[in-house]
Write an enzyme that holds these catalytic residues in place. Structure first.
Site, short mmCIF file in Angstrom:
data_model
loop_
_atom_site.label_atom_id
_atom_site.label_comp_id
_atom_site.label_asym_id
_atom_site.label_seq_id
_atom_site.Cartn_x
_atom_site.Cartn_y
_atom_site.Cartn_z
N SER A 1 19.90 -22.91 16.79
CA SER A 1 19.08 -23.03 18.15
C SER A 1 20.26 -23.22 19.34
O SER A 1 21.39 -23.21 19.15
CB SER A 1 17.85 -23.79 18.09
OG SER A 1 18.62 -25.26 17.62
N LEU A 2 19.64 -23.47 20.39
CA LEU A 2 20.58 -23.81 21.38
C LEU A 2 20.12 -25.27 22.01
O LEU A 2 19.11 -25.70 22.02
CB LEU A 2 20.06 -22.85 22.89
CG LEU A 2 20.27 -21.38 22.55
CD1 LEU A 2 19.78 -20.54 23.69
CD2 LEU A 2 22.16 -21.28 22.57
N LYS B 1 15.38 -16.79 29.30
CA LYS B 1 15.14 -17.50 28.13
C LYS B 1 13.65 -17.25 27.92
O LYS B 1 12.81 -17.91 28.23
CB LYS B 1 15.50 -18.86 27.82
CG LYS B 1 15.31 -19.43 26.34
CD LYS B 1 15.93 -20.71 26.27
CE LYS B 1 15.68 -21.35 24.93
NZ LYS B 1 14.50 -21.53 24.31
N CYS C 1 6.89 -56.41 12.07
CA CYS C 1 6.41 -54.97 11.98
C CYS C 1 4.93 -54.82 11.93
O CYS C 1 4.42 -55.36 10.98
CB CYS C 1 7.16 -54.42 10.62
SG CYS C 1 6.69 -52.55 10.37
N CYS D 1 4.47 -53.47 8.04
CA CYS D 1 4.48 -54.52 6.85
C CYS D 1 4.36 -55.95 6.90
O CYS D 1 4.75 -56.73 6.29
CB CYS D 1 5.64 -54.02 5.84
SG CYS D 1 7.26 -54.36 6.81
N CYS E 1 8.41 -50.96 3.17
CA CYS E 1 7.47 -51.08 4.38
C CYS E 1 6.76 -49.44 4.15
O CYS E 1 7.41 -48.52 3.98
CB CYS E 1 8.27 -51.09 5.62
SG CYS E 1 7.40 -50.58 7.23
#
Ligand code: IVH
Length: 670
Positions: free
Chosen positions: A83-84, A117, A401, A404, A432
């Site tokens: 891809s570009l 494009k 978190c 977890c 987790c």
């Protein structure tokens, strides 16, 4: 008829449609005529019109386009279809050109081939002896699917080339797309023109493809035997002469300034054109320079896409959720009141990280401006503070978190001497839940094991059902059980089983990448696999934990070593890697190439004239040699440029290593 009976009658028809869709699209074996099919379809639509309580996800009213088939033969591209990379403004563009100068180690005037494009689907056409032999989709960039018969239905694609100067074997690449006008006629069936093109290309039956008026515009070549012209613009002219359609707006420009000017004027015209486009592509015009510049793992160094400005709209933040990513990063996501931005309904916007929320003081309930550019995830530009309701509270970012409950940290970056903007969960391995699920999603992703039919949603579903908790569980699935699950049938389970079996043959590079170790992307996984050669060596290294060895590899640094050490200090990560190694057939990294520098090891010191380190390195690798970043007994040649490090020359002399100039390296190649 009672309501119950009406419903029953309706469901009977829906089930019929499901059955015939399957026969037609999946098995290519319709058992009724098109007219009979349309009759059932219309009856359903009529019933829904009459009784507005009738709804079903399988109703022809809901089906976006038609279901693409999963059963095409695979084809490995001779030259990967990459891809570009994107640029959005002048600074990005100057930076793109600067990288070219750095790579060539020289400032030169660069001429660019400029091409609109088109936002469609890329396709590859291999012509052998002037006849179209294979038409292939891009797939994951390495392997595509053979869709020759479908592509042949497109009028713009020549089946045979008459010109004398057409190469004996060449792969022409271009974009398949549908005009806006044509899309308008079928817009109820598809979300957008791009979907229409891709759905139509992936029909098992070419007669289905034929129903949608597709176009093809050619713009580059992949593999080619003897193409000797000098410039991309020459190639585009040749394409036209050979009978391909090329974009009428292609152009050659001579400076970044001219590119910027042209982009500005073209952006104003974009809505007058009869096709969707999302920017301009700039390619270094000189094919010889293109060849020297080569590719990174994802995109060419010689081309870039300059996107058009994004669309934006205002909406309200309903909630802020925290997502936990594969590397433990806590990413805040704004859930917003759904809003249509440039034809796409947006209901999520990324808030990037904790610092971004603080900096912009983004709060739940705020009215914000959201921007969406192409395929990039929508993001919040600014808060309209004049519309803020009194007494709203600042958003409190969690310090534990959310998945977890483990402690989170912001890492200190020794180089920038700043704390990271991203907060991370420190619960490594598979402890987790969210991290574990994301790791599994990464493991099956396109660039890793590429297991089709086991998408992200399926992983989440199988996780819930305790079918997959670790990557290796994928290879021990109970298919009988899956067949009984809602949404699964014999055929789809069979497809899944096949793609899982196929995925067990994997390159060492992909295997290392698939583990999802932070800072070990495809490029670094490649460097490591080239160095370590096979999976037995890799496992031994994991056991001995001597990752310092990799400091020898040009391109691997402290950050990567630390990350590897960290990852494999976790017992479950080690066990998973060992178990996967025994389940998968990991191909050794064969130095299969028999170039003139085979088995020879090089190192550089000092500035090379007219060539960057990166280019010199890639030149050596193209000729089957390898490079090191420190002087040791494995080294064969030390290549000395301007202002070399004296100590390195001394060390090389002591070890009896050949000391040569860049000129001498070049003559080794001749
Ligand atoms: S050149 C490696 N030229 O853009 C070179 N691509 O992001 C890439 N595209 O997959 C191909 N117009 O689908 C090239 N004039 C053009 C293009 C073009 C549209 C698409 C193509 C490709 C994607 C890359």
């Amino acid at each position: 008829m009672s309501k119950k009976e009406i419903k029953k009658n309706y469901l009977k028809k829906i089930n019929k449609i499901i059955k015939h869709n399957k026969k037609y699209y999946d098995e290519s074996n319709p058992i009724i005529t098109d007219a009979e099919y349309d009759k059932i379809k219309n009856e359903i639509i009529e019933l829904e019109k009459k009784y507005n309580y009738l709804k079903n996800e399988n109703s022809p009213n809901n089906l976006v386009g038609f279901k693409p088939s999963k059963s095409f033969e695979k084809y490995k591209h001779k030259v990967p279809m990459l891809s570009l990379s994107n640029v959005f403004d002048e600074d990005d563009l100057l930076n793109f050109e600067k990288k070219i100068f750095n790579y060539l180690n020289k400032n030169i005037k660069i001429q660019y081939s400029v091409e609109p494009k088109i936002d469609g689907i890329s396709a590859s056409l291999t012509y052998i002896n002037k006849k179209l032999k294979y038409g292939v989709s891009r797939g994951d960039g390495q392997t595509g699917e053979i869709i020759t018969e479908n592509l042949k239905t497109i009028n713009d694609i020549p089946l045979e080339i008459k010109s004398n100067d057409f190469p004996n074997e060449i792969e022409i690449r271009g974009e398949v797309f549908i005009n806006k006008k044509d899309f308008f006629k079928i817009k109820d069936k598809f979300a957008n023109p791009r979907n229409a093109a891709s759905g139509s290309l992936r029909q098992k039956n070419p007669n289905e493809t034929k129903k949608i008026p597709l176009n093809f515009i050619a713009y580059t070549f992949g593999y080619s035997q003897r193409y000797l012209k000098k410039n991309q613009s020459d190639f585009l002219n040749d394409l036209k002469k050979w009978g391909f359609k090329i974009n009428e707006d292609n152009k050659v420009l001579n400076s970044i300034n001219q590119l910027i000017e042209f982009h500005k004027s073209f952006e104003l015209r974009r809505f007058d054109l009869d096709y969707d486009l999302d920017g301009l592509v700039y390619k270094v015009n000189d094919l010889n320079l293109q060849n020297r510049l080569g590719f990174t793992s994802n995109s060419p160094r010689w081309a870039v896409a300059h996107k058009f400005a994004a669309d934006s709209a205002n909406t309200k933040i309903i909630n802020i959720e925290i997502q936990v990513g594969r590397t433990g990063a806590l990413t805040p996501v704004a859930k917003v009141e759904p809003i249509n931005i440039g034809g796409v309904v947006v209901s999520n916007a990324t808030l990037h990280n904790e610092d971004e929320i603080k900096r912009k003081d983004i709060r739940i309930g705020d009215i914000v401006k959201i921007e969406r550019a192409g395929d990039v995830i929508p993001h919040v530009i600014e808060v309209d503070k004049s519309k803020r309701v009194k007494n709203t509270k600042k958003f409190k970012f969690p310090i534990y978190c959310p998945s977890c409950g483990h402690k989170t940290i912001k890492e200190f970056n020794k180089i920038t001497k700043k704390y990271d903007a991203v907060r991370r969960c420190t619960n490594d391995g598979f402890g987790c839940e969210k991290i574990a699920i994301e790791k599994i999603k990464h493991f099956i992703s396109k660039e890793a094991l590429n297991i089709e039919g086991l998408g992200k949603k399926v992983v989440e579903n199988f996780w819930e059902l305790n079918l997959i908790k670790k990557p290796q569980d994928i290879f021990l699935l109970n298919y009988n059980k899956i067949e009984e699950l809602e949404g699964w049938g014999k055929q789809s389970v069979n497809n899944l089983k096949n793609s899982i079996e196929n995925s067990t043959n994997v390159s060492l590079q992909k295997f290392i990448y698939s583990l999802g170790i932070r800072h070990i992307g495809i490029e670094n996984a490649k460097l490591i696999s080239e160095n370590i050669k096979n999976s037995t060596n890799f496992i031994n290294l994991i056991k001995s934990k001597q990752f310092d060895k990799f400091l020898n590899i040009d391109g691997i640094g402290e950050t990567q070593i630390k990350s590897l050490t960290n990852y494999f200090s976790n017992k479950s990560n080690v066990n998973i890697t060992i178990e996967l190694n025994s389940i998968l057939k990991i191909e050794s990294q064969i130095s299969n190439k028999n170039g003139v520098l085979k088995d020879k090891c090089f190192m550089f010191t000092g500035k090379l004239n007219g060539m960057s380190r990166a280019e010199a390195k890639s030149l050596i690798e193209k000729n089957s040699g390898s490079t090191l970043s420190s002087v040791n007994k494995n080294l064969d040649y030390l290549v000395v440029g301007e202002k070399p490090t004296k100590r390195k020359i001394e060390q090389a002399k002591n070890l009896g290593i050949n000391i040569i100039s860049l000129g001498e390296l070049k003559s080794l190649l001749n």
